[in-house]
Design a protein around this motif. Structure first.
Motif, PDB file in Angstrom:
ATOM      1  N   PRO A 176     -10.556 -21.398  73.158  1.00 46.04           N
ATOM      2  CA  PRO A 176     -10.707 -22.807  72.786  1.00 46.04           C
ATOM      3  C   PRO A 176      -9.358 -23.454  72.508  1.00 46.04           C
ATOM      4  O   PRO A 176      -8.429 -22.799  72.007  1.00 46.04           O
ATOM      5  CB  PRO A 176     -11.567 -22.736  71.514  1.00 46.04           C
ATOM      6  CG  PRO A 176     -12.351 -21.469  71.668  1.00 46.04           C
ATOM      7  CD  PRO A 176     -11.403 -20.514  72.331  1.00 46.04           C
ATOM      8  N   LEU A 177      -9.242 -24.732  72.814  1.00 52.10           N
ATOM      9  CA  LEU A 177      -7.979 -25.443  72.645  1.00 52.10           C
ATOM     10  C   LEU A 177      -7.613 -25.647  71.181  1.00 52.10           C
ATOM     11  O   LEU A 177      -6.475 -25.998  70.868  1.00 52.10           O
ATOM     12  CB  LEU A 177      -8.044 -26.798  73.354  1.00 52.10           C
ATOM     13  CG  LEU A 177      -8.531 -26.776  74.811  1.00 52.10           C
ATOM     14  CD1 LEU A 177      -8.412 -28.170  75.422  1.00 52.10           C
ATOM     15  CD2 LEU A 177      -7.796 -25.751  75.648  1.00 52.10           C
ATOM     16  N   SER A 213     -17.279 -30.248  75.630  1.00 54.88           N
ATOM     17  CA  SER A 213     -17.281 -28.833  75.253  1.00 54.88           C
ATOM     18  C   SER A 213     -18.630 -28.152  75.479  1.00 54.88           C
ATOM     19  O   SER A 213     -18.941 -27.147  74.840  1.00 54.88           O
ATOM     20  CB  SER A 213     -16.824 -28.641  73.798  1.00 54.88           C
ATOM     21  OG  SER A 213     -15.455 -28.985  73.652  1.00 54.88           O
ATOM     22  N   ASN A 250     -13.983 -26.261  74.901  1.00 56.64           N
ATOM     23  CA  ASN A 250     -12.596 -26.634  74.644  1.00 56.64           C
ATOM     24  C   ASN A 250     -12.318 -26.923  73.180  1.00 56.64           C
ATOM     25  O   ASN A 250     -11.236 -26.612  72.672  1.00 56.64           O
ATOM     26  CB  ASN A 250     -12.217 -27.840  75.504  1.00 56.64           C
ATOM     27  CG  ASN A 250     -12.021 -27.463  76.959  1.00 56.64           C
ATOM     28  OD1 ASN A 250     -12.373 -26.358  77.369  1.00 56.64           O
ATOM     29  ND2 ASN A 250     -11.471 -28.366  77.748  1.00 56.64           N
ATOM     30  N   THR A 291     -15.094 -36.395  71.642  1.00 57.63           N
ATOM     31  CA  THR A 291     -14.028 -35.541  72.177  1.00 57.63           C
ATOM     32  C   THR A 291     -12.733 -36.327  72.336  1.00 57.63           C
ATOM     33  O   THR A 291     -11.653 -35.849  71.968  1.00 57.63           O
ATOM     34  CB  THR A 291     -14.471 -34.936  73.522  1.00 57.63           C
ATOM     35  OG1 THR A 291     -15.548 -34.029  73.289  1.00 57.63           O
ATOM     36  CG2 THR A 291     -13.331 -34.207  74.209  1.00 57.63           C
ATOM     37  N   VAL A 343      -1.733 -27.899  73.254  1.00 62.28           N
ATOM     38  CA  VAL A 343      -2.019 -26.987  74.365  1.00 62.28           C
ATOM     39  C   VAL A 343      -0.754 -26.715  75.163  1.00 62.28           C
ATOM     40  O   VAL A 343      -0.455 -25.563  75.510  1.00 62.28           O
ATOM     41  CB  VAL A 343      -3.132 -27.554  75.262  1.00 62.28           C
ATOM     42  CG1 VAL A 343      -3.256 -26.744  76.548  1.00 62.28           C
ATOM     43  CG2 VAL A 343      -4.462 -27.559  74.513  1.00 62.28           C
ATOM     44  N   ARG A 399      -7.506 -28.464  79.354  1.00 63.94           N
ATOM     45  CA  ARG A 399      -7.338 -27.014  79.516  1.00 63.94           C
ATOM     46  C   ARG A 399      -5.899 -26.623  79.814  1.00 63.94           C
ATOM     47  O   ARG A 399      -5.428 -25.577  79.367  1.00 63.94           O
ATOM     48  CB  ARG A 399      -8.296 -26.522  80.614  1.00 63.94           C
ATOM     49  CG  ARG A 399      -8.218 -25.053  80.980  1.00 63.94           C
ATOM     50  CD  ARG A 399      -8.343 -24.103  79.831  1.00 63.94           C
ATOM     51  NE  ARG A 399      -9.528 -24.259  79.004  1.00 63.94           N
ATOM     52  CZ  ARG A 399      -9.738 -23.579  77.889  1.00 63.94           C
ATOM     53  NH1 ARG A 399      -8.838 -22.710  77.445  1.00 63.94           N
ATOM     54  NH2 ARG A 399     -10.830 -23.782  77.176  1.00 63.94           N
ATOM     55  N   ASN A 404     -15.680 -23.675  78.859  1.00 67.25           N
ATOM     56  CA  ASN A 404     -16.151 -25.038  78.609  1.00 67.25           C
ATOM     57  C   ASN A 404     -16.022 -25.443  77.142  1.00 67.25           C
ATOM     58  O   ASN A 404     -16.042 -26.622  76.824  1.00 67.25           O
ATOM     59  CB  ASN A 404     -17.611 -25.202  79.055  1.00 67.25           C
ATOM     60  CG  ASN A 404     -18.573 -24.300  78.317  1.00 67.25           C
ATOM     61  OD1 ASN A 404     -18.204 -23.247  77.805  1.00 67.25           O
ATOM     62  ND2 ASN A 404     -19.829 -24.692  78.267  1.00 67.25           N
ATOM     63  N   SER A 437     -13.761 -19.008  75.918  1.00 73.30           N
ATOM     64  CA  SER A 437     -14.390 -20.301  75.620  1.00 73.30           C
ATOM     65  C   SER A 437     -15.780 -20.359  76.221  1.00 73.30           C
ATOM     66  O   SER A 437     -16.169 -21.345  76.852  1.00 73.30           O
ATOM     67  CB  SER A 437     -13.537 -21.468  76.132  1.00 73.30           C
ATOM     68  OG  SER A 437     -12.299 -21.519  75.479  1.00 73.30           O
ATOM     69  N   LYS A 459     -17.966 -29.430  81.787  1.00 73.91           N
ATOM     70  CA  LYS A 459     -17.462 -28.500  80.789  1.00 73.91           C
ATOM     71  C   LYS A 459     -16.738 -29.176  79.615  1.00 73.91           C
ATOM     72  O   LYS A 459     -17.342 -29.569  78.632  1.00 73.91           O
ATOM     73  CB  LYS A 459     -16.572 -27.454  81.461  1.00 73.91           C
ATOM     74  CG  LYS A 459     -17.340 -26.525  82.415  1.00 73.91           C
ATOM     75  CD  LYS A 459     -16.456 -25.437  82.965  1.00 73.91           C
ATOM     76  CE  LYS A 459     -17.160 -24.547  83.968  1.00 73.91           C
ATOM     77  NZ  LYS A 459     -18.137 -23.624  83.408  1.00 73.91           N
ATOM     78  N   GLY A 460     -15.406 -29.319  79.715  1.00 77.14           N
ATOM     79  CA  GLY A 460     -14.609 -29.780  78.583  1.00 77.14           C
ATOM     80  C   GLY A 460     -14.830 -31.213  78.171  1.00 77.14           C
ATOM     81  O   GLY A 460     -14.355 -31.621  77.102  1.00 77.14           O
TER      82      GLY A 460
END
Length: 470
Positions: free
Chosen positions: A443-444, A303, A82, A345, A358, A278, A80, A76, A299-300
């Motif tokens: 990536p998620l 993303s 995600n 997001t 996830v 994550r 980051n 990722s 980060k997430g």
């Protein structure tokens, strides 16, 4: 060789002028490489010893170089991305925000900044109800420490040896891994301690419960010997990231919370890497049922589509600054172009059931497949993780647990891990490698088929590691 794209719908890149070019595109690659080598100064690198790969395009869990080679992104980027490359909802959010209000200073109220703060507060545990926005994870940790020092009137901060908290002054001092060494001295009011790591227990523990108890006893000793009344905060990654994907054993984080309360210390949870899905939770502390005083994130949250981080603040900490000015700020704090994809997001996570998928993929696909891989390869000492965040620890000798490469290996000493990484890349997978470990952090939004294909590539690449086993 890596797969070369044949689908003309994706085997293209768009240059900075908006022109679309088919891949391969050697002329564009040559220009990108020339500009980079002549003018870009890269982080954590000896500049003449690196040759960065020019990247042309990305989509979902895949990115492409200018030769048209496709790489499944199992890192990722820097853990980051995600929601993957070029997620249409995040791209649209930035475009729409740029079209109506590109920027506004942080002292003014802004709709997307306020909405994102509210949404973060709603999913944070306990009474963590306010958000201070930063530009990334390092400055989030810097400001969390600054808040803790202001509230307690103390200076010292405790952090783990196996940790990474960022590259700025206090953050690099908090960091336990070797990146700290060349940057010392910086913030001298930092002391380090050992966290739990059952596979390489510092106390000879034989069960997770023993490891938690002994690690907590060690931490309390450090608190007492460092002077409890001098310690403002203890900061730890909820799940240690780059330095091992170390999932804390049952009871450990609860014990940290209890020690912080006992000695009047602020508990800071660094969730820069594991926050926002994550491990299948909004924040990883939710998995353990623990409420810190401060949570740092980055980060997430969007993303990485634009620089953004922050500190989620408990009511007790926030109340201190009701009538006392907080001495900190950033020109781009809560920048609208960064907050807009953050709001998007949340919408994507809720609409597409990201947290649930996830957890499902981690429990049903990744965990069982990695355990199969571990049983097959003598070079695998341990696999561990949660959700879509796992580590494969590689060893030369399963009995002695000697690492495949030495701690902080470089040059020829690091060659075995370099060979494993090269095998992954040749097969079309971009790995996350640190010391003697391969990390699994795609990536998620990765499809189950892509996930299994990536794990199969790792399975095959580990035959290279097996050749070094004594």
């Amino acid at each position: 060789m890596t797969d070369t794209l044949s689908d003309t719908a994706t085997a293209v890149h768009t240059d900075r002028h908006g022109a679309v070019h088919a891949l391969p595109d050697p002329a564009a690659e040559a220009q990108v490489r020339a500009d980079d080598r002549a003018h870009v100064f890269h982080s954590w690198s000896a500049q003449a010893l690196i040759d960065p790969l020019p990247i042309a395009a990305g989509e979902g869990s895949t990115f492409w170089d200018y030769q048209g080679n496709a790489y499944l992104d199992f890192s990722s980027q820097l853990v980051n991305l995600n929601l993957g490359h070029q997620h249409p909802d995040l791209v649209a959010a930035i475009q729409q925000q740029a079209g109506r209000l590109a920027t506004i200073q942080p002292s003014m109220a802004n709709d997307v900044r306020g909405e994102l703060a509210r949404r973060i507060a709603e999913i944070a545990p306990g009474d963590l109800d306010k958000v201070f926005f930063t530009n990334g994870g390092a400055d989030a940790n810097e400001y969390a420490v600054r808040m803790a020092r202001a509230v307690t009137g103390r200076r010292k901060v405790l952090s783990m040896y196996r940790s990474y908290h960022g590259g700025t002054a206090t953050a690099i001092s908090l960091t336990g891994d070797p990146r700290r060494w060349a940057n010392e001295p910086s913030d001298g009011s930092v002391a380090h301690f050992f966290g739990p790591y059952e596979y390489r227990s510092s106390w000879g523990s034989t069960t997770p419960e023993e490891e938690a108890q002994r690690a907590l006893a060690h931490l309390e000793q450090v608190i007492v010997l460092e002077g409890a009344n001098t310690i403002a905060a203890v900061i730890l990654e909820t799940i240690v990231g780059t330095n091992g994907v170390l999932v804390p054993p049952p009871g450990y984080l609860e014990g940290v919370r209890a020690l912080a309360d006992k000695y009047g210390i602020v508990y800071i949870a660094d969730e820069v890497m594991v926050g926002f899905g994550r491990v299948g939770e909004w924040f990883a502390v939710n998995h353990f049922g623990v409420t810190p005083d401060l949570i740092t994130f980055a980060k997430g949250v969007n993303s990485g589509y634009a620089p953004l981080g922050g500190v989620v603040i408990s009511q007790r900490i926030a109340a201190h600054f009701d009538t006392v000015a907080f001495m900190g700020g950033l020109t781009y704090s809560g920048h609208p172009l960064a907050c807009a994809p953050g709001v998007a997001t949340f919408e994507v996570f809720e609409r597409d059931g990201i947290l649930e998928r996830v957890r499902d993929l981690g429990e049903r696909v990744v965990g069982p497949r990695l355990r199969e891989i571990a049983a097959k390869h003598p070079s695998v000492g341990e696999v561990r993780g949660l959700g879509l965040f796992w580590a494969i620890e590689l060893v030369k000798d399963a009995e002695t647990r000697e690492p495949l490469v030495p701690f902080n290996a470089a040059g020829a000493d690091a060659a075995p891990m370099g060979a494993v990484a090269a095998a992954c890349k040749k097969a079309g997978l971009w790995p996350f490698v640190h010391f003697n470990r391969l990390h699994v952090a795609p990536p998620l939004v990765i499809s189950e088929e892509e996930l299994l294909r990536g794990l199969d590539i790792i399975d095959e690449a580990l035959t290279v590691a097996d050749s070094y086993v004594v």
